[in-house]
Each structure stands twice: as structure tokens, then as C-alpha cells.
Design an enzyme around this catalytic site. Structure first.
Site, PDB file in Angstrom:
ATOM      1  N   ARG A   1      -2.714   6.439 -11.287  1.00 40.48           N
ATOM      2  CA  ARG A   1      -1.670   5.691 -10.609  1.00 40.48           C
ATOM      3  C   ARG A   1      -2.301   4.762  -9.557  1.00 40.48           C
ATOM      4  O   ARG A   1      -3.351   5.070  -8.996  1.00 40.48           O
ATOM      5  CB  ARG A   1      -0.689   6.631  -9.908  1.00 40.48           C
ATOM      6  CG  ARG A   1       0.144   7.469 -10.859  1.00 40.48           C
ATOM      7  CD  ARG A   1       1.144   6.629 -11.630  1.00 40.48           C
ATOM      8  NE  ARG A   1       1.978   7.429 -12.524  1.00 40.48           N
ATOM      9  CZ  ARG A   1       1.685   7.688 -13.791  1.00 40.48           C
ATOM     10  NH1 ARG A   1       0.551   7.222 -14.305  1.00 40.48           N
ATOM     11  NH2 ARG A   1       2.495   8.402 -14.539  1.00 40.48           N
TER      12      ARG A   1
ATOM     13  N   ILE B   1      -4.159   0.636  -2.257  1.00 37.26           N
ATOM     14  CA  ILE B   1      -4.670   0.101  -3.507  1.00 37.26           C
ATOM     15  C   ILE B   1      -6.195   0.210  -3.557  1.00 37.26           C
ATOM     16  O   ILE B   1      -6.868   0.212  -2.519  1.00 37.26           O
ATOM     17  CB  ILE B   1      -4.199  -1.374  -3.679  1.00 37.26           C
ATOM     18  CG1 ILE B   1      -4.349  -1.820  -5.128  1.00 37.26           C
ATOM     19  CG2 ILE B   1      -4.936  -2.301  -2.711  1.00 37.26           C
ATOM     20  CD1 ILE B   1      -3.640  -3.127  -5.427  1.00 37.26           C
ATOM     21  N   ASP B   2      -6.724   0.317  -4.781  1.00 38.28           N
ATOM     22  CA  ASP B   2      -8.163   0.399  -5.025  1.00 38.28           C
ATOM     23  C   ASP B   2      -8.816   1.607  -4.371  1.00 38.28           C
ATOM     24  O   ASP B   2     -10.014   1.597  -4.054  1.00 38.28           O
ATOM     25  CB  ASP B   2      -8.878  -0.882  -4.556  1.00 38.28           C
ATOM     26  CG  ASP B   2      -8.455  -2.103  -5.348  1.00 38.28           C
ATOM     27  OD1 ASP B   2      -8.151  -1.953  -6.550  1.00 38.28           O
ATOM     28  OD2 ASP B   2      -8.412  -3.206  -4.757  1.00 38.28           O
ATOM     29  N   ARG B   3      -8.021   2.651  -4.133  1.00 41.15           N
ATOM     30  CA  ARG B   3      -8.519   3.891  -3.529  1.00 41.15           C
ATOM     31  C   ARG B   3      -9.077   3.682  -2.121  1.00 41.15           C
ATOM     32  O   ARG B   3      -9.849   4.497  -1.616  1.00 41.15           O
ATOM     33  CB  ARG B   3      -9.590   4.547  -4.414  1.00 41.15           C
ATOM     34  CG  ARG B   3      -9.079   5.028  -5.778  1.00 41.15           C
ATOM     35  CD  ARG B   3      -7.965   6.052  -5.601  1.00 41.15           C
ATOM     36  NE  ARG B   3      -7.549   6.690  -6.848  1.00 41.15           N
ATOM     37  CZ  ARG B   3      -6.502   6.310  -7.573  1.00 41.15           C
ATOM     38  NH1 ARG B   3      -5.789   5.251  -7.192  1.00 41.15           N
ATOM     39  NH2 ARG B   3      -6.172   6.967  -8.667  1.00 41.15           N
ATOM     40  N   MET B   4      -8.689   2.590  -1.487  1.00 42.14           N
ATOM     41  CA  MET B   4      -9.108   2.341  -0.107  1.00 42.14           C
ATOM     42  C   MET B   4      -8.027   2.887   0.831  1.00 42.14           C
ATOM     43  O   MET B   4      -7.380   2.174   1.594  1.00 42.14           O
ATOM     44  CB  MET B   4      -9.337   0.838   0.112  1.00 42.14           C
ATOM     45  CG  MET B   4     -10.485   0.280  -0.697  1.00 42.14           C
ATOM     46  SD  MET B   4     -12.077   0.997  -0.183  1.00 42.14           S
ATOM     47  CE  MET B   4     -12.312   0.137   1.372  1.00 42.14           C
TER      48      MET B   4
END
Length: 217
Positions: free
Chosen positions: A15, A194-197
Site C-alpha cells: 500500500r 509516501i515512499d516509506r519516508m
């Protein structure tokens, strides 16, 4: 299957987390006030049982275990839950009075993690809460020797009926049951991005008060 590999369907579970940025300037001066704000958001969002939390404990020998329990109160002193003192978590906390709580509010892309020391609530506080519970829950507290091995479901049900007949109206407070308070030393607020940040902001208790610091995702 190779231990390092994953079934192909796991890739379809991925996700994208997109949440409102979590900035230091937006945070309350202490973690309990900040928790109150996020808890209100979880309630308003209609999350099922927003007070459900994962409680992790460890024995004196370092053996960890975790389970889901319900938060029953919080204030500047800490976070409160109730249980059987003779259960596995009760025994762990008697040996090693420290715990970690995790509130997994997945639909909001949020988590709150609490670490701290654990103390028993005064007996009068536990009694007041016990008498506020539904009748069946009060009988159930007596009927279940939590975490002990039982022969069958029928044995549990028979024990419940026996105690309901003994106390048809007002069961007393069991001496093996009561509340614990987790007194926080660290509280982390996690907001998915977003982007696992992801945003991770942690309050850490110091002699001067609470220090707020950002952690790498």
C-alpha cells in the site's frame, strides 16, 4: 519455498501511505495531550475499538510476549488497563515491571507506541472500575483463571454458571484482579508517508521534562 522468499501474492498487499505531514511545530508540549488529540481523531473516524492496543511484556528471563487489550483510561500519570494478576502478563509485570503499548490505527496510517514503567493501581481504583463493568464481565473475571490450562469449554461454562448462582446480583472484586498503569518514559507518534519516508516523532522523558525528537523512518 526458500526462507528468504515471499509468496507472490505479498506484492499485491503493498500500500502507498499518504498522510498529512507531521511537523514538530504542530505537536503538543507533552505526549499525553498529543495522544488525546490523535485518540479523538480515531474515535471520530469511526475506527472499531480505537482503544484496542497491543501490550508487550517480558519475563524476568527476557522471554517476550504480546497480546491485544483495551485501554480503560489515560491522563498525565499514564495509560491504564485491567487484567487478572495471575495471567501471563500479570506474572511478567510482577517480575519485570516495564511494558510497551502499541495503538495500530491503520486506516489513519498512524501508530502510537508507548514505553514505560508499570505500577499497580490502588485497590480502591480497581474496585471502582470493577463495579462499573457489566454483570457478566464481573462473573467472568472470577470464572476464568486467565492463561491457565482448562480441560474444555464446558468446564469454563460450568464454572461461570456456578458463580452466577453464588452471586446473582453483585459479585465482589477478586483479590487476583485489578489495574495497571503504564507510566510513559517514551511515546512515539508515527504517521505514514509516501515512499516509506514516514514521519516519526518521539517524546522522551528527561529530568527537565519532555524532549521531542525526530527519528529516521
Amino acid at each position: 519455498m526458500d526462507a528468504a522468499s515471499s509468496p507472490p501474492y505479498f506484492s499485491g498487499l503493498r500500500r502507498t501511505y499518504e498522510g498529512r505531514p507531521l511537523n514538530e511545530s504542530d505537536m503538543a508540549p507533552d505526549p499525553v495531550t498529543q495522544f488525546a488529540s490523535w485518540f479523538a481523531d480515531a474515535v471520530e473516524a469511526g475506527l472499531p475499538e480505537p482503544n484496542a492496543m497491543v501490550l508487550a511484556t517480558s519475563s524476568a528471563g527476557g522471554l517476550p510476549t504480546a497480546r491485544t487489550v483495551l485501554l480503560k483510561g489515560y491522563d498525565q500519570q499514564g495509560f491504564v488497563f485491567y487484567t487478572n494478576y495471575e495471567s501471563r502478563k500479570g506474572r511478567d509485570l510482577a517480575e519485570n515491571p516495564r511494558a510497551c503499548l502499541l495503538f495500530p490505527w491503520h486506516p489513519l496510517r498512524r501508530q502510537v507506541r508507548v514505553e514505560g514503567k508499570v505500577t499497580k493501581l490502588p485497590r480502591e481504583d480497581s474496585a471502582a472500575y470493577f463495579h462499573s463493568r457489566p454483570y457478566g464481565s464481573r462473573v467472568g473475571a472470577w470464572a476464568s483463571r486467565q492463561s491457565a490450562v482448562v480441560r474444555s469449554r464446558e468446564e469454563l461454562d460450568a464454572r461461570f454458571r456456578e458463580l452466577a448462582e453464588r452471586w446473582p446480583e453483585d459479585p465482589p472484586v477478586p483479590d487476583f484482579w485489578g489495574g495497571f498503569r503504564v507510566v510513559p518514559t517514551e511515546v512515539e507518534f508515527w504517521q505514514g508517508q509516501i515512499d516509506r519516508m514516514h514521519d516519526r516523532l518521539r517524546y522522551r522523558r528527561t529530568k527537565a521534562g519532555w524532549t521531542l525528537e525526530r527519528l529516521a523512518p
